[in-house]
Design an enzyme around this catalytic site. Structure first.
Site, PDB file in Angstrom:
ATOM      1  N   LYS A 191       6.866   3.030   3.488  1.00 17.48           N
ATOM      2  CA  LYS A 191       8.174   2.647   3.412  1.00 17.48           C
ATOM      3  C   LYS A 191       8.994   3.750   3.549  1.00 17.48           C
ATOM      4  O   LYS A 191       9.661   4.577   2.590  1.00 17.48           O
ATOM      5  CB  LYS A 191       8.322   2.153   1.874  1.00 17.48           C
ATOM      6  CG  LYS A 191       9.482   1.485   1.380  1.00 17.48           C
ATOM      7  CD  LYS A 191       9.739   0.093   1.932  1.00 17.48           C
ATOM      8  CE  LYS A 191      11.157  -0.239   1.460  1.00 17.48           C
ATOM      9  NZ  LYS A 191      11.873  -1.472   2.080  1.00 17.48           N
ATOM     10  N   ASP A 210      -3.243  -2.618  -2.166  1.00 21.13           N
ATOM     11  CA  ASP A 210      -3.720  -3.534  -3.076  1.00 21.13           C
ATOM     12  C   ASP A 210      -2.742  -4.843  -2.968  1.00 21.13           C
ATOM     13  O   ASP A 210      -3.480  -5.943  -3.161  1.00 21.13           O
ATOM     14  CB  ASP A 210      -3.164  -2.968  -4.355  1.00 21.13           C
ATOM     15  CG  ASP A 210      -3.521  -3.855  -5.600  1.00 21.13           C
ATOM     16  OD1 ASP A 210      -4.525  -4.456  -5.790  1.00 21.13           O
ATOM     17  OD2 ASP A 210      -2.784  -3.864  -6.603  1.00 21.13           O
ATOM     18  N   ASP A 261       7.531  -4.080   3.282  1.00 16.82           N
ATOM     19  CA  ASP A 261       8.208  -5.407   3.071  1.00 16.82           C
ATOM     20  C   ASP A 261       8.035  -6.413   4.109  1.00 16.82           C
ATOM     21  O   ASP A 261       7.477  -7.518   3.801  1.00 16.82           O
ATOM     22  CB  ASP A 261       9.653  -5.343   2.430  1.00 16.82           C
ATOM     23  CG  ASP A 261      10.279  -4.365   3.357  1.00 16.82           C
ATOM     24  OD1 ASP A 261       9.956  -3.819   4.137  1.00 16.82           O
ATOM     25  OD2 ASP A 261      11.610  -4.208   2.945  1.00 16.82           O
TER      26      ASP A 261
HETATM   27  C1  IPM Z   1      -8.060  -4.364  -6.576  1.00 20.09           C
HETATM   28  C2  IPM Z   1      -7.810  -4.534  -7.734  1.00 20.09           C
HETATM   29  C3  IPM Z   1      -7.688  -3.172  -8.659  1.00 20.09           C
HETATM   30  C4  IPM Z   1      -6.796  -2.289  -8.070  1.00 20.09           C
HETATM   31  C5  IPM Z   1      -7.706  -3.203 -10.288  1.00 20.09           C
HETATM   32  C6  IPM Z   1      -8.739  -3.899 -10.864  1.00 20.09           C
HETATM   33  C7  IPM Z   1      -7.590  -1.703 -10.739  1.00 20.09           C
HETATM   34  O1  IPM Z   1      -6.784  -5.275  -7.998  1.00 20.09           O
HETATM   35  O2  IPM Z   1      -9.199  -3.648  -6.413  1.00 20.09           O
HETATM   36  O3  IPM Z   1      -7.373  -4.671  -5.615  1.00 20.09           O
HETATM   37  O4  IPM Z   1      -5.706  -2.298  -8.087  1.00 20.09           O
HETATM   38  O5  IPM Z   1      -7.202  -1.432  -7.221  1.00 20.09           O
HETATM   39 MG    MG Z   2      -5.969  -5.864  -6.111  1.00 15.55          MG
END
Ligand code: IPM
Ligand code: MG
Length: 370
Positions: free
Chosen positions: A196, A253, A229
């Site tokens: 970003k 994530d 995004d």
């Molecule tokens: C992932 C999960 C984890 C993260 C959580 C459970 C801490 O969402 O591995 O994608 O955010 O990394």
């Molecule tokens: Mg995750």
């Protein structure tokens, strides 16, 4: 104890649906260790609520030591509703994030593949999900998850302020960029790097360092920078354009869940996390399904074990030097999907869903028949 060519795998089923899906993945690992090409020693350890109830720690010092010494770790999931009973500092001491950090597994690989058999499950109309075959390289040990300060503070007016810090250094960006560019070379030679940079200083640095690493020995790779995004939107409207996607911890994530949504279920996404190679070429490695603990369906025997089983296939390929066994596991999964033996999240519309164990049985049957 292990002989030099025996590989040690530590298994942490963890919380929620973790134990259910890992039980099936473990059967596949046990099958692999019966094949002459791999020698494995499997060690089962408690993690999470179960460990806390036994020892007062979510992750004991002994288990952490075993995790750090292992050739590979197979992890189920972390987090249950009951976790509210565990004091915050205990949770934090033994958290998944702490393990990732201690192992320094900065390169998190999240492959996203659309099997033809599952096209009926994807929310994308008209077969637009057909042929998706991409992989995220998510930076896993820095960024918004770890940056300091990280706190909730009391303000003089009686309100509070929550702070997280997005921070990346040049070496942190460079090593994961290098990893992603090498991976792109072994695939289609194309990399999208997410940032970003129009808003964030850390994003500007990200783009600059990725560009430098690319220029410096990797300019045979077609590099595209894409704003986070826009990447989310492009994953939905035209997922076929992507091959390797490099993203920081937070974008990785979010975008990997978006990609799971495009497939139709998070129950199909495995992952592998790797550290840098040491002097002998060995990397620490951590394998886990992307889906998490799903406390709402835990204990019902209905969770999809295929993300965990595919994580075992990644382990066979990346750490256990058994690509032919990994191919057999992937092939067995394709057969099982095509036969319609599927848990509720990916069930053939109108059919009776299979249980977690039935899917495991079908994968093992497919593996042992050929
Ligand atoms: C992932 C999960 C984890 C993260 C959580 C459970 C801490 O969402 O591995 O994608 O955010 O990394
Ligand atoms: Mg995750």
């Amino acid at each position: 104890m292990s002989s030099s060519n025996t590989k040690s795998v530590v298994i942490l089923p963890g919380d929620g649906i973790g134990p259910e899906v890992i039980a099936q993945a473990r059967r596949v690992l046990a099958w692999a260790s019966d094949q002459s090409s791999v020698a494995l020693s499997l060690s089962d350890r408690h993690y999470g609520l179960e460990s806390y109830q036994r020892s007062g720690e979510v992750l004991t010092a002994e288990t952490l030591a075993d995790v750090l010494a292992a050739d590979a770790v197979l992890f189920g999931a972390s987090g249950t509703n009951d976790h509210n009973d565990i004091p915050r500092d205990v949770k934090r001491r033994g958290s998944l994030l702490r393990m990732r950090k201690e192992m320094d597994v900065f390169a998190n690989l999240r492959p996203v593949r659309m099997p033809d058999a599952l096209l009926d499950v994807s929310p994308l109309a008209g077969g637009r999900a057909r042929g998706i075959d991409l992989i995220f390289v998510r930076e896993l040990t820095s960024g918004l998850y770890f940056g300091q300060p990280k706190l909730i503070e009391d303000l003089p007016d009686g309100s509070q302020r929550g702070v997280d810090t997005q921070s990346y250094t040049t070496p942190e960006i460079a090593r994961v960029a290098e990893f992603a560019l090498e991976l792109a070379r072994s695939r289609s030679g194309k990399l999208h790097s997410v940032d970003k940079s129009n808003v964030m200083e850390s994003g500007r640095l990200w783009r600059q360092v990725v560009t430098d690493v690319h220029r410096n020995g990797h300019d045979d790779i077609a590099l595209n920078h894409i704003l986070g995004d826009n990447c989310g939107m492009q994953l939905v409207i035209n997922p076929g354009q992507f091959d390797v996607i490099l993203a920081d911890n937070m974008f990785g994530d979010i975008l990997s869940d978006v990609a799971g949504g495009v497939l139709g279920s998070l129950g199909m996404l495995p992952s592998a996390s790797l550290s840098a190679a040491d002097a002998s070429g060995r990397r620490k490695s951590f394998f886990e399904p992307v889906h998490g603990s799903a406390p709402d369906i835990a204990g019902k025997g209905i969770a999809n074990p295929l993300a965990a089983i595919q994580s075992v296939a990644m382990m066979l390929r990346l750490v256990l030097d058994a690509p032919e066994l990994a191919d057999r596991v992937d092939g067995a999964i394709d057969q099982v999907l095509a036969r319609g033996v599927r848990t509720a999240d990916i069930a053939v519309p109108g059919s009776i869903p299979a249980t977690t164990v039935e899917v495991g049985d079908a994968v093992l049957a497919a593996l042992t028949k050929d």
